[in-house]
Design a protein around this motif. Structure first.
Motif: not given
Length: 478
Positions: A352-358, A398-400, A346-348
């Motif tokens: 969940x971002x709109x675009x992948x995070x690097x 930490x950024x989500x 549920x946390x995922x």
């Protein structure tokens, strides 16, 4: 110890070698691919959770190595010629034949039934399929050839259709298990091959003469018979991995006699050491006793959903104990792990971002990632890895999106399907929606060439493309 690849620091995977009692770096013998062999199931009965803990070890090793960019070739055998521990005479009953009597099926039908059940159970707990699953019955020729080689080199002898390995021909016999020949002469051998014609009570069978009425038997230079248990793994491991490979896994109960005998016959056949690192693990216990069919205290994977437990929660609960230690099976711990797994999924969805995070090498996420990878590389220290995961989940700094990216990456090792709910909540981007609309228009115009090209474009984005009565539907490829 670390190394660098493509700007990212990679951890050197290390494993405890049961042969020399040291933790060693995993270094592929050929400099390219780590080759690993695991003793697989004897398929005459259903596997239980204790078996799954053992078989999961090879899966975790392969996943951990791949996380660090290492190619791995993993072989697990299927023993469809069973061997009772008291199979001591020509008339000894094979486990497969006991099952045949119980179920009214032919031995190979029994093997097929329980092989399929084993693979379904392994899939359920996240054990990815090995690269090959060779069956003992399909490699009798290789076992006979290996036995002949040991006779020709003076390491084995034949008596009345039985072929035995001469343990005195291998001075290092007992090095893995710590057993001495003096102890074995006193009757310590667990396979109890009592034959007064043997040169030494400790000598073990490579080939056994078939007694009257035995169903599973094959022709050989020594008459009709069947292979000894130990020669099966030597023949199959060297056929698929060569005479020098890197890792061999199994439970602690296989150190003696199985792996001790395997070392002796393999090394005597080729004249040098064959396995680089021997990896053994502790038992799963219930009420202080090893989970085993004979103890009548087994639990199957298929029973977990009946209790409302996701089978992958069993995988998570195993991560709380180092693989070399014994572990107590506990339903309350399993239920807690199931709840934790649901929460993480549920946390995922939330993260969940709109675009992948690097992230860059100096970022907080990069440091957390390194700590997780170091734990995995340190002889599969999964308890430490789970601590890092829990800290990352709770870290407000930490950024989500980074949390999502970290857990998604770590799940390549953990195998918990942490993105399951996120996939269900997933929505395509505007670019994807535009391609879908163009493809539906092409299909309505019967321009199937254009529709196929657009399908390929969507597939290249990592999507599964489905044709439905309502039009094209897509979802992330699992």
């Amino acid at each position: 110890m670390v190394r660098r690849s493509l700007g990212r620091i990679l951890s050197i995977v290390r494993l405890y070698n049961s042969l020399n009692r040291h933790v060693e770096e995993v270094k592929p013998a050929d400099g390219r691919t780590v080759r690993m062999y695991s003793c697989g199931p004897t398929v005459y009965r259903y596997a239980h959770l204790g078996n799954m803990r053992t078989f999961m070890r090879g899966d975790l090793i392969r996943r951990g190595l791949r996380l660090e960019g290492q190619d791995v070739l993993w072989i697990m055998n299927i023993t469809d010629v069973g061997h009772m521990t008291d199979d001591t005479t020509d008339a000894g009953i094979d486990r497969m034949e006991l099952a045949q009597a119980d179920e009214g099926l032919e031995p190979l039908q029994i093997a097929e039934k329980y092989t399929s059940a084993f693979l379904e159970d392994a899939d359920a707990v996240g054990i990815e399929r090995p690269d090959a699953l060779p069956k003992a019955t399909e490699h009798i020729a290789e076992m006979i050839e290996l036995t002949q080689r040991l006779i020709e080199t003076g390491h084995a002898y034949e008596i009345d259709g039985n072929v035995y390995f001469d343990v005195h021909s291998f001075p290092e016999y007992g090095r893995l298990s710590g057993n001495t020949l003096t102890e074995l002469r006193a009757g310590h051998r667990r396979d109890l091959e009592i034959d007064p014609n043997k040169r030494d009570p400790a000598d073990f069978a490579l080939w056994k003469r078939a007694g009257p009425g035995r169903a599973m038997k094959w022709r050989s230079p020594w008459g009709e018979g069947f292979p000894g248990w130990h020669v099966e793994c030597s023949a199959m491991s060297m056929k698929y991995l060569g005479d020098r490979f890197d890792i061999h896994t199994g439970g602690n109960d296989l150190k003696f006699p199985h792996h001790e005998d395997e070392i002796a016959q393999s090394e005597c056949a080729v004249g040098h050491s064959v396995v680089g690192i021997w990896v053994h693990g502790g038992f799963l216990q219930q009420s202080g006793q090893k989970m085993a069919k004979s103890a009548r205290n087994i639990t199957r994977v298929t029973e977990l959903p009946e209790h409302g437990i996701d089978p992958l929660a069993f995988r998570l609960v195993l991560f709380g104990t180092r693989y070399r230690s014994e572990m107590e099976f506990d339903w309350s711990a399993l239920e807690a792990a199931n709840s934790r797994l649901t929460t993480l999924r549920h946390r995922m969805v939330e993260w969940q971002p709109a675009e992948p995070h690097a992230w860059g090498p100096a970022d907080l996420a990069a440091d957390v990632d390194r700590r997780f990878r170091d734990a995995i590389a340190d002889d599969l220290d999964l308890p430490a890895a789970v601590v890092v995961l829990n800290e990352a989940v709770a870290d407000a700094d930490l950024d989500p999106g980074h949390k999502y990216a970290l857990l998604s990456s770590w799940d390549r090792v953990l195998g918990l399907d942490l993105e399951r709910l996120a996939r269900e909540h997933w929505e395509p981007t505007q670019e994807m929606r535009d391609l879908i609309a163009r493809r539906d228009e092409a299909r309505r115009a019967k321009d199937f060439s254009a529709a196929d090209r657009l399908r390929d474009e969507l597939s290249a984005m990592g999507l599964e493309v489905m044709d439905t009565p309502e039009g094209t539907r897509v979802r992330p490829r699992a």
